[in-house]
Design a protein around this motif. Structure first.
Motif, PDB file in Angstrom:
ATOM      1  N   THR A  64     -22.752  33.317   0.214  1.00 25.35           N
ATOM      2  CA  THR A  64     -23.571  33.532  -0.976  1.00 25.35           C
ATOM      3  C   THR A  64     -23.144  34.785  -1.729  1.00 25.35           C
ATOM      4  OG1 THR A  64     -25.257  34.677   0.349  1.00 25.35           O
ATOM      5  CG2 THR A  64     -25.572  32.324  -0.015  1.00 25.35           C
ATOM      6  N   ALA A  65     -22.458  35.709  -1.021  1.00 25.77           N
ATOM      7  CA  ALA A  65     -21.931  36.912  -1.669  1.00 25.77           C
ATOM      8  C   ALA A  65     -20.542  36.681  -2.251  1.00 25.77           C
ATOM      9  CB  ALA A  65     -21.880  38.058  -0.660  1.00 25.77           C
ATOM     10  N   CYS A  66     -20.042  35.443  -2.166  1.00 24.48           N
ATOM     11  CA  CYS A  66     -18.703  35.091  -2.662  1.00 24.48           C
ATOM     12  C   CYS A  66     -17.609  35.902  -1.965  1.00 24.48           C
ATOM     13  CB  CYS A  66     -18.621  35.272  -4.179  1.00 24.48           C
ATOM     14  SG  CYS A  66     -19.531  34.001  -5.103  1.00 24.48           S
ATOM     15  N   LYS A  67     -17.806  36.178  -0.675  1.00 24.92           N
ATOM     16  CA  LYS A  67     -16.803  36.894   0.106  1.00 24.92           C
ATOM     17  C   LYS A  67     -16.043  35.982   1.064  1.00 24.92           C
ATOM     18  CE  LYS A  67     -19.096  41.402  -0.040  1.00 24.92           C
ATOM     19  NZ  LYS A  67     -19.693  42.516   0.732  1.00 24.92           N
ATOM     20  N   ALA A  68     -16.458  34.732   1.173  1.00 19.90           N
ATOM     21  CA  ALA A  68     -15.762  33.789   2.042  1.00 19.90           C
ATOM     22  C   ALA A  68     -14.464  33.361   1.362  1.00 19.90           C
ATOM     23  CB  ALA A  68     -16.641  32.577   2.325  1.00 19.90           C
ATOM     24  N   PRO A  69     -13.323  33.438   2.048  1.00 18.76           N
ATOM     25  CA  PRO A  69     -12.040  33.170   1.390  1.00 18.76           C
ATOM     26  C   PRO A  69     -11.886  31.764   0.845  1.00 18.76           C
ATOM     27  CG  PRO A  69     -11.763  33.405   3.778  1.00 18.76           C
ATOM     28  CD  PRO A  69     -13.150  33.850   3.456  1.00 18.76           C
ATOM     29  N   GLY A 111      -0.420  37.338   3.979  1.00 21.56           N
ATOM     30  CA  GLY A 111      -0.925  37.659   5.306  1.00 21.56           C
ATOM     31  C   GLY A 111      -1.415  39.089   5.424  1.00 21.56           C
ATOM     32  N   ALA A 112      -0.726  40.044   4.783  1.00 24.12           N
ATOM     33  CA  ALA A 112      -1.123  41.446   4.859  1.00 24.12           C
ATOM     34  C   ALA A 112      -2.531  41.644   4.315  1.00 24.12           C
ATOM     35  CB  ALA A 112      -0.127  42.312   4.092  1.00 24.12           C
ATOM     36  N   TYR A 113      -2.848  40.954   3.239  1.00 21.47           N
ATOM     37  CA  TYR A 113      -4.194  41.046   2.681  1.00 21.47           C
ATOM     38  C   TYR A 113      -5.206  40.407   3.617  1.00 21.47           C
ATOM     39  CZ  TYR A 113      -8.218  39.994  -0.259  1.00 21.47           C
ATOM     40  OH  TYR A 113      -9.504  39.881  -0.747  1.00 21.47           O
ATOM     41  N   ARG A 114      -4.912  39.206   4.101  1.00 20.97           N
ATOM     42  CA  ARG A 114      -5.859  38.487   4.951  1.00 20.97           C
ATOM     43  C   ARG A 114      -6.166  39.253   6.237  1.00 20.97           C
ATOM     44  NH1 ARG A 114      -2.304  34.149   3.925  1.00 20.97           N
ATOM     45  NH2 ARG A 114      -1.611  34.272   6.105  1.00 20.97           N
ATOM     46  N   TYR A 115      -5.134  39.841   6.833  1.00 23.53           N
ATOM     47  CA  TYR A 115      -5.321  40.433   8.158  1.00 23.53           C
ATOM     48  C   TYR A 115      -5.783  41.886   8.095  1.00 23.53           C
ATOM     49  CZ  TYR A 115      -4.523  41.572  13.043  1.00 23.53           C
ATOM     50  OH  TYR A 115      -4.703  41.972  14.347  1.00 23.53           O
TER      51      TYR A 115
END
Length: 390
Positions: free
Chosen positions: A224-229, A266-270
């Motif tokens: 709901t916070a729009c933080k889910a990728p 990947g650097a951003y995701r991890y």
């Protein structure tokens, strides 16, 4: 090799490397294509540095060093990041402008998940979507429906059609009560609220529903916070002067392009995204407001109660200032009927409640939660069930 040949080689490499970057970014054919782009980018800058002179050469050399470091960080992230091997038939979660995504056509979609290290099959199942593009639930064909909303837990990720929670609930009622499963993978209260606001599923729900049920918990707050990728196309709500306001999609325009770029890195995701996904007080407040708004809309527009089987997730709330008990209290104050569906006792007893290596509920967990819901309705909302089932 002479200096002239060396220079000629580097000059020729520049358009080739630039073309490779463009081609790789357009095709996106490999899981780690962004690393290929970064390596090509480093080589491109290094070639330009070798051709430059003076301050330009110094600046490009420094930039090449940074690009080499980025390649190293990207490679480290790829090696460290948990691997997910998931194979689902295309079309089961295509773009949909109201809720963000959904099945594009009725039919059977095959889904399989594998252990990325061993290749062992964790599950291999079929999801059947009916003519309404909702997951098939065998129940009464007519009558006032009990409608399930929610995410992959309610939808039944990793399970065949007979093992979903809505189907287990319908079976407990001997399939004499109409039961609908409007859940889908990745959905949350924002889809619940938007469905009711727009009347998007009114043709399926009908004019006189019986009860709305949405299983939720603190793990939905990041959505709901729009933080889910995965939720770039989900409905977005904000709090403005204390009021909940619909603002379109989670990501639009340049923000959507930027998010899509970052999600392939990947650097951003991890290394970065885990910090950005931490929940704040305002995130939880918005989550509660969305559920309360949907509860009021269910009551005023559809004339039904909203039952919330709540799943505790205390670890997710550590930095928010909220607790699961406080959230449940606020939801009750907002008019919802809230029951604790965490199955803590069963979990402590060692019951197999999650699919090994996956985390979604097992058929047993779904049956236990269906029994919990049925028991509550029978004791406190007997008119909701058909008279012969009381």
């Amino acid at each position: 090799m002479s200096g002239m040949n060396f220079k000629t080689l580097h000059i020729a490499a520049v358009p080739l490397l630039l073309g490779l970057i463009v081609w790789v970014e357009m095709k996106q054919s490999w899981p780690f294509f962004r690393l290929v782009s970064f390596v090509a980018g480093f080589l491109l800058i290094a070639c330009l540095a070798s051709l430059a002179r003076g301050r330009w050469r110094d600046g490009l050399a420094m930039l090449a060093s940074l690009a080499f470091g980025l390649c190293a960080v990207e490679l480290a992230a790829i090696l460290l990041e948990p691997k997910v091997a998931l194979d689902v038939s295309s079309g089961w979660a295509d773009y949909e402008p109201v809720l963000g995504w959904g099945a594009s056509h009725p039919g059977v979609y095959h889904a399989a998940r594998f252990d990325a290290k061993t290749g062992a099959t964790l599950y291999s199942v079929d999801y059947t979507f009916d003519s309404n593009l909702t997951r098939q639930t065998l129940s009464a064909q007519s009558g006032r429906p009990i409608v399930f909303f929610g995410d992959s837990f309610t939808f039944g990720f990793g399970l065949n059609d007979p093992d979903t929670m809505p189907q287990a609930f319908a079976d407990l009622l001997q399939r004499k009560q109409r039961v609908l499963n409007l859940a889908n993978g990745g959905y949350s209260p924002q889809q619940f609220l938007r469905t009711l606001e727009t009347g998007f599923r009114d043709g399926v729900i009908g004019p006189d529903p019986n009860l709305f049920i949405i299983m939720t918990g603190a793990l939905h707050v990041e959505r709901t916070a729009c933080k889910a990728p995965w939720g770039v196309n989900a409905p977005r709500y904000t709090l403005e002067s204390g009021a909940l306001v619909f603002k379109g999609r989670c990501y639009e325009g340049w923000r959507l392009d930027a998010q899509r770029f970052l999600q392939h890195t990947g650097a951003y995701r991890y290394f970065i995204q885990p910090y950005l996904r931490r929940l704040t007080h305002d995130d939880v407040e918005r989550y509660i407001r969305e559920l309360n708004a949907a509860t009021v809309l269910a009551r005023d527009k559809y004339h039904v109660a909203t039952l919330i089987p709540y799943l505790r997730a205390p670890g997710a709330l550590a930095s928010s200032g909220f607790t699961d008990d406080l959230i449940m209290q606020r939801l009750r104050e907002g008019g919802a009927i809230v029951i604790d569906a965490s199955l803590q006792k069963e979990q402590a007893d060692g019951a197999p409640l999650s699919i090994p290596g996956d985390g979604h509920p097992t058929a047993l967990a779904n049956r236990l939660r269906a029994e919990l819901i049925k028991s509550y309705i029978a004791q406190h909302m007997s008119r909701t069930l058909l008279s012969q089932l009381e």
